[in-house]
Motif scaffolding. Structure first.
Motif, PDB file in Angstrom:
ATOM      1  N   LEU A 239      13.350   4.237  -9.409  1.00  0.00           N
ATOM      2  CA  LEU A 239      12.022   3.635  -9.419  1.00  0.00           C
ATOM      3  C   LEU A 239      10.956   4.718  -9.457  1.00  0.00           C
ATOM      4  CD1 LEU A 239      10.183   1.103  -9.026  1.00  0.00           C
ATOM      5  CD2 LEU A 239      10.412   1.503  -6.563  1.00  0.00           C
ATOM      6  N   ILE A 240       9.994   4.578 -10.368  1.00  0.00           N
ATOM      7  CA  ILE A 240       8.847   5.491 -10.447  1.00  0.00           C
ATOM      8  C   ILE A 240       7.598   4.689 -10.110  1.00  0.00           C
ATOM      9  CG2 ILE A 240       7.497   7.043 -11.901  1.00  0.00           C
ATOM     10  CD1 ILE A 240       9.965   7.367 -13.671  1.00  0.00           C
ATOM     11  N   LEU A 241       6.863   5.111  -9.091  1.00  0.00           N
ATOM     12  CA  LEU A 241       5.669   4.386  -8.663  1.00  0.00           C
ATOM     13  C   LEU A 241       4.405   5.144  -9.055  1.00  0.00           C
ATOM     14  CD1 LEU A 241       6.490   2.982  -5.108  1.00  0.00           C
ATOM     15  CD2 LEU A 241       6.404   1.778  -7.292  1.00  0.00           C
ATOM     16  N   ALA A 242       3.561   4.482  -9.834  1.00  0.00           N
ATOM     17  CA  ALA A 242       2.242   5.011 -10.191  1.00  0.00           C
ATOM     18  C   ALA A 242       1.218   4.180  -9.426  1.00  0.00           C
ATOM     19  CB  ALA A 242       2.007   4.913 -11.700  1.00  0.00           C
ATOM     20  N   ARG A 243       1.010   4.519  -8.177  1.00  0.00           N
ATOM     21  CA  ARG A 243       0.164   3.699  -7.317  1.00  0.00           C
ATOM     22  C   ARG A 243      -1.312   3.794  -7.712  1.00  0.00           C
ATOM     23  NH1 ARG A 243       3.656   6.437  -4.042  1.00  0.00           N
ATOM     24  NH2 ARG A 243       5.171   5.231  -2.874  1.00  0.00           N
ATOM     25  N   ALA A 244      -2.019   2.699  -7.537  1.00  0.00           N
ATOM     26  CA  ALA A 244      -3.465   2.694  -7.758  1.00  0.00           C
ATOM     27  C   ALA A 244      -4.142   3.393  -6.582  1.00  0.00           C
ATOM     28  CB  ALA A 244      -3.967   1.259  -7.882  1.00  0.00           C
ATOM     29  N   ASP A 245      -4.925   4.431  -6.875  1.00  0.00           N
ATOM     30  CA  ASP A 245      -5.605   5.211  -5.834  1.00  0.00           C
ATOM     31  C   ASP A 245      -7.041   4.709  -5.696  1.00  0.00           C
ATOM     32  OD1 ASP A 245      -6.668   7.038  -4.115  1.00  0.00           O
ATOM     33  OD2 ASP A 245      -6.001   8.812  -5.225  1.00  0.00           O
ATOM     34  N   PHE A 246      -7.223   3.694  -4.861  1.00  0.00           N
ATOM     35  CA  PHE A 246      -8.546   3.089  -4.701  1.00  0.00           C
ATOM     36  C   PHE A 246      -9.516   4.034  -3.998  1.00  0.00           C
ATOM     37  CE2 PHE A 246      -5.828  -0.595  -5.355  1.00  0.00           C
ATOM     38  CZ  PHE A 246      -6.587  -1.357  -6.225  1.00  0.00           C
ATOM     39  N   ASP A 247      -9.012   4.923  -3.143  1.00  0.00           N
ATOM     40  CA  ASP A 247      -9.902   5.861  -2.454  1.00  0.00           C
ATOM     41  C   ASP A 247     -10.592   6.801  -3.450  1.00  0.00           C
ATOM     42  OD1 ASP A 247      -9.242   4.777  -0.022  1.00  0.00           O
ATOM     43  OD2 ASP A 247      -7.681   6.252   0.414  1.00  0.00           O
ATOM     44  N   SER A 248      -9.857   7.214  -4.469  1.00  0.00           N
ATOM     45  CA  SER A 248     -10.409   8.160  -5.446  1.00  0.00           C
ATOM     46  C   SER A 248     -11.113   7.475  -6.614  1.00  0.00           C
ATOM     47  CB  SER A 248      -9.302   9.062  -6.010  1.00  0.00           C
ATOM     48  OG  SER A 248      -8.690   9.816  -4.990  1.00  0.00           O
ATOM     49  N   HIS A 249     -10.604   6.310  -7.042  1.00  0.00           N
ATOM     50  CA  HIS A 249     -11.096   5.709  -8.280  1.00  0.00           C
ATOM     51  C   HIS A 249     -11.761   4.349  -8.115  1.00  0.00           C
ATOM     52  CE1 HIS A 249      -8.960   8.980 -10.104  1.00  0.00           C
ATOM     53  NE2 HIS A 249      -7.780   8.520  -9.769  1.00  0.00           N
ATOM     54  N   GLY A 250     -11.787   3.815  -6.895  1.00  0.00           N
ATOM     55  CA  GLY A 250     -12.473   2.551  -6.660  1.00  0.00           C
ATOM     56  C   GLY A 250     -11.898   1.416  -7.488  1.00  0.00           C
ATOM     57  N   LYS A 251     -12.773   0.608  -8.070  1.00  0.00           N
ATOM     58  CA  LYS A 251     -12.337  -0.554  -8.840  1.00  0.00           C
ATOM     59  C   LYS A 251     -11.568  -0.164 -10.106  1.00  0.00           C
ATOM     60  CE  LYS A 251     -16.042  -3.626  -7.281  1.00  0.00           C
ATOM     61  NZ  LYS A 251     -17.190  -4.470  -7.704  1.00  0.00           N
ATOM     62  N   ALA A 252     -11.751   1.062 -10.559  1.00  0.00           N
ATOM     63  CA  ALA A 252     -11.044   1.508 -11.764  1.00  0.00           C
ATOM     64  C   ALA A 252      -9.596   1.920 -11.473  1.00  0.00           C
ATOM     65  CB  ALA A 252     -11.787   2.681 -12.401  1.00  0.00           C
ATOM     66  N   ALA A 253      -9.209   1.924 -10.197  1.00  0.00           N
ATOM     67  CA  ALA A 253      -7.885   2.438  -9.817  1.00  0.00           C
ATOM     68  C   ALA A 253      -6.728   1.751 -10.548  1.00  0.00           C
ATOM     69  CB  ALA A 253      -7.710   2.329  -8.298  1.00  0.00           C
ATOM     70  N   PRO A 254      -6.699   0.408 -10.673  1.00  0.00           N
ATOM     71  CA  PRO A 254      -5.567  -0.212 -11.373  1.00  0.00           C
ATOM     72  C   PRO A 254      -5.463   0.220 -12.833  1.00  0.00           C
ATOM     73  CG  PRO A 254      -6.767  -1.840 -10.078  1.00  0.00           C
ATOM     74  CD  PRO A 254      -7.608  -0.610 -10.103  1.00  0.00           C
ATOM     75  N   PHE A 255      -6.597   0.531 -13.453  1.00  0.00           N
ATOM     76  CA  PHE A 255      -6.591   0.941 -14.858  1.00  0.00           C
ATOM     77  C   PHE A 255      -6.212   2.423 -14.993  1.00  0.00           C
ATOM     78  CE2 PHE A 255      -9.584  -2.515 -14.166  1.00  0.00           C
ATOM     79  CZ  PHE A 255      -9.088  -3.479 -15.043  1.00  0.00           C
ATOM     80  N   ARG A 256      -6.596   3.229 -13.999  1.00  0.00           N
ATOM     81  CA  ARG A 256      -6.165   4.629 -13.996  1.00  0.00           C
ATOM     82  C   ARG A 256      -4.654   4.710 -13.758  1.00  0.00           C
ATOM     83  NH1 ARG A 256     -10.520   8.273 -13.197  1.00  0.00           N
ATOM     84  NH2 ARG A 256      -8.948   9.913 -13.244  1.00  0.00           N
ATOM     85  N   ALA A 257      -4.119   3.788 -12.957  1.00  0.00           N
ATOM     86  CA  ALA A 257      -2.669   3.739 -12.753  1.00  0.00           C
ATOM     87  C   ALA A 257      -1.959   3.424 -14.070  1.00  0.00           C
ATOM     88  CB  ALA A 257      -2.311   2.694 -11.697  1.00  0.00           C
ATOM     89  N   ASN A 258      -2.589   2.589 -14.898  1.00  0.00           N
ATOM     90  CA  ASN A 258      -2.030   2.308 -16.228  1.00  0.00           C
ATOM     91  C   ASN A 258      -1.915   3.585 -17.051  1.00  0.00           C
ATOM     92  OD1 ASN A 258      -1.823  -0.407 -15.685  1.00  0.00           O
ATOM     93  ND2 ASN A 258      -3.661  -0.992 -16.800  1.00  0.00           N
ATOM     94  N   ASP A 259      -2.913   4.464 -16.938  1.00  0.00           N
ATOM     95  CA  ASP A 259      -2.872   5.741 -17.668  1.00  0.00           C
ATOM     96  C   ASP A 259      -1.660   6.564 -17.240  1.00  0.00           C
ATOM     97  OD1 ASP A 259      -5.221   5.077 -18.980  1.00  0.00           O
ATOM     98  OD2 ASP A 259      -6.494   6.137 -17.537  1.00  0.00           O
TER      99      ASP A 259
END
Length: 309
Positions: A239-259
């Motif tokens: 399993l590879i986890l690309a977690r959404a980092d809300f502390d660093s990216h706020g609301k954009a975190a889920p989309f940065r995780a996509n990157d």
């Protein structure tokens, strides 16, 4: 509760852990692998039984995940101790002068390193057994919040996405091979019905027939992605986890995780933007899953949306 605490006798072939423990020149016995696994399951079962039906049940998830995480943290700290001992071993070996004092010091550093390796493995066995019992008791899936996690006999390895991305880039440079192909999945938190689980498992089983040595990459978000993680653990798939980092990216975190998922260069990108259950058909499609599918197409990657039968 009583647990067997003696190592497997040298005359009997035990597990890999038991064999490793028996190979050390330690006068005190090590717990057997079976005893460690039994302990991990028992403490988690005791916790769930204690909290169920009480006012603390509202906090059961936090307490359960924290208990598992404690053994994960302990394993990491012990591994760092082992690494320091190995650094000392290399230094002593490099400067070895053949004296009895130098030889004694080198043997002590070696024993510390090997002992720490066994202790870290024991912590991992307890952690994974507790995590398995947690899933059986609650249906929830535990994943390490930070860092990678080595697999035990109960689960496959879990990798941090950024480490996996570096491995992909290193492979291109001819420096390392990170392993098998990646299959990425992004799904809606509300797509967690029995019908959704069936379609997700169908898609992942298909992917595994195409790439038997696949690794599954996801963000670990609740709902459908937790179902995918459970499939990976049951199948022993890395399993590879690309977690959404809300502390660093706020609301954009889920989309940065996509990157980060795209950077892993997956063989196929699977998405479930909306529940396939008829009762949830009026739920809005999940934006990050739609975005992931679009990014896959923009990057020339194969994208397969999961749909109802």
């Amino acid at each position: 509760m009583t647990f067997i605490t003696h190592s497997t006798p040298a005359t009997k072939t035990g597990s890999a852990f038991d064999d490793l423990a028996a190979s050390l020149a330690e006068e005190r016995p090590y717990p057997t692998e079976d005893a460690l696994v039994q302990f991990g399951r028992a403490i988690m079962t005791e916790l769930v039984d204690l909290l169920s039906g009480t006012a603390l049940e509202d906090h059961q998830t936090m307490l359960g995940e924290s208990l598992i995480g404690a053994f994960h943290s302990a394993a990491g700290r012990i591994e760092r101790d082992a690494d320091r001992a190995r650094d000392r071993m290399r230094a002593l070996d490099r400067d070895f002068d053949g004296s009895e004092a130098a030889d004694t010091e080198l043997q002590e550093a070696t024993a510390r390193a090997h002992g720490a390796d066994v202790a870290a493995r024991a912590s991992e066995l307890i952690r994974d057994a507790a995590a398995q019992a947690w899933t059986v008791s609650t249906g929830e899936v535990w994943t390490a919040w930070r860092g990678s996690r080595r697999g035990a006999h109960l689960t496959a390895a879990q990798l941090e996405a950024k480490q996996a991305i570096r491995a992909v880039r290193s492979r291109k440079a001819g420096e390392a091979d990170p392993g098998g192909p990646v299959v990425a999945f992004r799904g809606a938190p509300t797509a967690d019905s029995a019908e959704d689980a069936g379609r997700i498992f169908d898609a992942l089983n298909w992917a595994r027939t195409q790439w038997p040595d696949m690794a599954l990459a996801t963000t670990g978000a609740k709902g459908s992605e937790k179902l995918a993680i459970r499939w990976a653990q049951q199948k022993g798939v890395t399993l590879i986890l690309a977690r959404a980092d809300f502390d660093s990216h706020g609301k954009a975190a889920p989309f940065r995780a996509n990157d980060d998922l795209i950077a892993l260069e997956p063989e196929v990108c699977l998405t479930l933007a909306q529940s396939v259950a008829e009762a949830r058909s009026d739920y809005r499609p999940f934006g990050p899953a739609l975005n992931f599918g679009q990014k896959a197409r923009d990057n020339g990657m194969r994208h397969l949306p999961i749909r109802a039968r």
